[in-house]
Structure formats: structure tokens, C-alpha cells
Design a protein around this motif. Structure first.
Motif, mmCIF file in Angstrom:
data_model
loop_
_atom_site.group_PDB
_atom_site.id
_atom_site.type_symbol
_atom_site.label_atom_id
_atom_site.label_comp_id
_atom_site.label_asym_id
_atom_site.label_seq_id
_atom_site.Cartn_x
_atom_site.Cartn_y
_atom_site.Cartn_z
ATOM 1 N N THR A 209 0.826 -1.105 -0.059
ATOM 2 C CA THR A 209 0.075 0.119 -0.090
ATOM 3 C C THR A 209 0.866 1.277 0.010
ATOM 4 N N GLU A 210 0.539 2.264 -0.983
ATOM 5 C CA GLU A 210 1.513 3.354 -0.893
ATOM 6 C C GLU A 210 0.558 4.460 -0.792
ATOM 7 N N VAL A 211 1.109 5.497 0.253
ATOM 8 C CA VAL A 211 0.539 6.866 0.432
ATOM 9 C C VAL A 211 1.510 8.045 -0.067
ATOM 10 N N SER A 212 0.950 9.092 0.263
ATOM 11 C CA SER A 212 1.786 10.317 -0.219
ATOM 12 C C SER A 212 1.511 11.141 0.752
ATOM 13 N N GLY A 213 2.296 12.311 0.853
ATOM 14 C CA GLY A 213 2.327 13.343 1.360
ATOM 15 C C GLY A 213 2.971 13.264 2.938
ATOM 16 N N GLY A 214 3.661 12.141 3.148
ATOM 17 C CA GLY A 214 4.602 11.947 4.413
ATOM 18 C C GLY A 214 5.769 11.472 3.846
ATOM 19 N N GLY A 215 6.698 11.740 4.757
ATOM 20 C CA GLY A 215 8.164 11.427 4.424
ATOM 21 C C GLY A 215 8.477 9.857 5.229
ATOM 22 N N HIS A 216 9.616 9.768 5.701
ATOM 23 C CA HIS A 216 10.102 8.427 6.482
ATOM 24 C C HIS A 216 9.347 7.997 7.772
ATOM 25 N N LEU A 217 9.085 9.121 8.402
ATOM 26 C CA LEU A 217 8.461 8.860 9.869
ATOM 27 C C LEU A 217 7.031 8.964 9.775
ATOM 28 N N LEU A 218 6.348 7.997 8.994
ATOM 29 C CA LEU A 218 4.966 7.811 8.778
ATOM 30 C C LEU A 218 4.077 7.671 10.162
#
Length: 248
Positions: A209-218
Motif C-alpha cells: 500500500t502506497e501513501v503520499s504526503g508523508g516522508g519517512h516517519l509515517l
């Protein structure tokens, strides 16, 4: 009763990484500090296997009948190796922006820069700003910096020097429970090319599952999405609503 989520933090952080996720879960979770980080003593178990041993001890001490492993970044590699041992009671695995089981792609210069962060609060703050995409509150930044300063130097250096270099694809191939992997297209650490080149081949049957708008510290940047993924792997949600899911 749903399985208990066992939450493992990433490099340089602590169980406080999950502070925004915990209130969003359907049941109590077990968040653990890995050896040398947070409140866990540096007992010399800084290898991936050593950390996995410590996690299993923590689970056995807590005594859940069933549990799911949830690992972020470094903790993701530890969780995958532990899952490959097929411990009794394990019913699922969720990896959040995980370090791949194969060696994490870092140059020698990047490894040296990571080691140099230890003990330097301003460098740590700059690092957290670089690897995130959403602004962090001052309270969160303070906690991250405190955790970075609290980590033992031996545990800190062990990850770039050895843990991140370990080749553990065989362990991933022995996992016998459903695997879900949550990544971000905006992650500069575990970038999309790492997902394609290293994670997908290692976890051929996983749900990605891929998200967007966040970096590494989800867990800090997109806690609702992380909580939804935890509920899904725990069987209390029919699907990660609102997230783009790509079957392997």
C-alpha cells in the motif's frame, strides 16, 4: 479477541514513535524499545538477530495469545527476521517504510553522516526535518531529539555499520503469515525505487500500500493511515480505506 499489535520503532527513535498511532487503534498495543534505544538498556544485542531476540522476550513477558508484528524502518527488518522464525502466536506482519531484508542502499558517506548525528542535537533536528514531509510539532521534535541523544553510541553505530548491511532475504522467505507493507512515494529514505528493487522481490506475496504526503516517519506524519494498516493486518478492518493498494 483481535491479535495484539507489537510495535517496533526505527533507527534512532523509541517506542514514543507510535504516540499518535496508539489512540487510533481498536485495542491495546505493545510498543517496545529495541536494545540501546529509548528506555532499553544496551545489553550488546545490536545485531538484527539480537534485537529480534529481545523483541521475542518482550512478547513472551507480556504474554499475548496472538499478536501481529509491526515494524518501522530498522524495526521493519527486525520484525521480518523475527517473523521468519515463525514464533507461536504470530498471525500477521506489517512493515512501515521498512529497511529491506537485503542491504539498505547507503553510500559510505551516508553511513558516516548517520553515525556523526549521535550526540549532536542540532544535527539531529536537521536530519528529522530532511526525512519528513509534514511539519512536526515542537513537542514531537523535542521527543525525537531526546531519543536520539539517549541512544547508546554502540547501538547507534551498529545499524549503519552492520545491521543495515545484513543480507536476510532467506529469513523473509520463511515467513508463514500474511504480510502487508506500507510505503510513501515521498519517502527519501526508503524511496520508491527501493520498494521496487528490494522490497517487492523479497516479499512477493505481500500486500503493498502506497501513501503520499508523508516522508519517512509515517507513524508521526500520517498516523491515521498507519493505524488503518495496523487494523487491517490485525483483521479488524476489511481494507485500508483511502489508501492505494497494489497487489504484488
Amino acid at each position: 479477541m483481535p491479535p495484539v499489535p507489537v510495535l517496533l520503532h526505527g533507527f534512532g527513535t523509541s517506542k514514543r514513535l507510535w504516540r499518535a498511532v496508539l489512540p487510533l487503534l481498536d485495542s491495546e498495543a505493545l510498543a517496545l524499545d529495541l536494545p540501546g534505544f529509548g528506555d532499553a538498556a544496551d545489553d550488546g544485542r545490536c545485531t538484527v538477530d539480537g534485537m529480534a531476540d529481545a523483541v521475542l522476550e518482550g512478547i513472551r513477558a507480556a504474554g499475548p495469545e496472538r499478536f501481529v508484528l509491526v515494524g518501522h524502518s530498522m524495526g521493519g527488518k527486525v520484525a521480518a527476521v523475527l517473523a521468519g522464525r515463525r514464533p507461536q502466536g504470530l498471525s500477521g506482519l506489517l512493515l512501515v517504510a521498512p529497511s529491506p531484508p537485503s542491504p539498505e542502499p547507503m553510500t559510505s558517506g551516508q553511513r558516516a553522516e548517520l553515525k556523526a548525528l549521535h550526540g549532536d542535537p542540532e544535527a539531529l533536528r536537521a536530519h528529522y526535518r530532511r526525512i519528513t514531509r509534514r511539519p512536526l510539532t515542537e513537542e514531537t521534535m523535542l521527543e525525537l531529539t531526546e531519543d536520539g541523544l539517549k541512544a547508546s553510541r554502540a547501538a547507534w553505530n551498529a545499524w549503519p555499520d552492520s545491521g543495515s548491511r545484513e543480507q536476510r532475504d532467506a529469513d523473509a522467505g520463511r515467513i508463514g503469515v500474511p504480510v502487508s507493507i506500507l510505503t510513501s512515494q515521498d519517502d527519501s529514505v526508503i524511496a520508491p525505487e527501493v520498494t521496487e528493487r528490494q522490497l517487492r522481490p523479497a516479499f512477493a506475496l505481500a500486500r503493498f500500500t502506497e501513501v503520499s504526503g508523508g516522508g519517512h516517519l509515517l507513524p508521526l506524519e500520517l498516523p491515521s493511515e498507519v493505524a488503518a494498516a495496523i487494523r487491517y493486518v490485525g483483521g479488524t478492518e476489511t481494507g485500508p480505506g483511502g489508501l492505494r493498494t497494489n497487489p504484488a
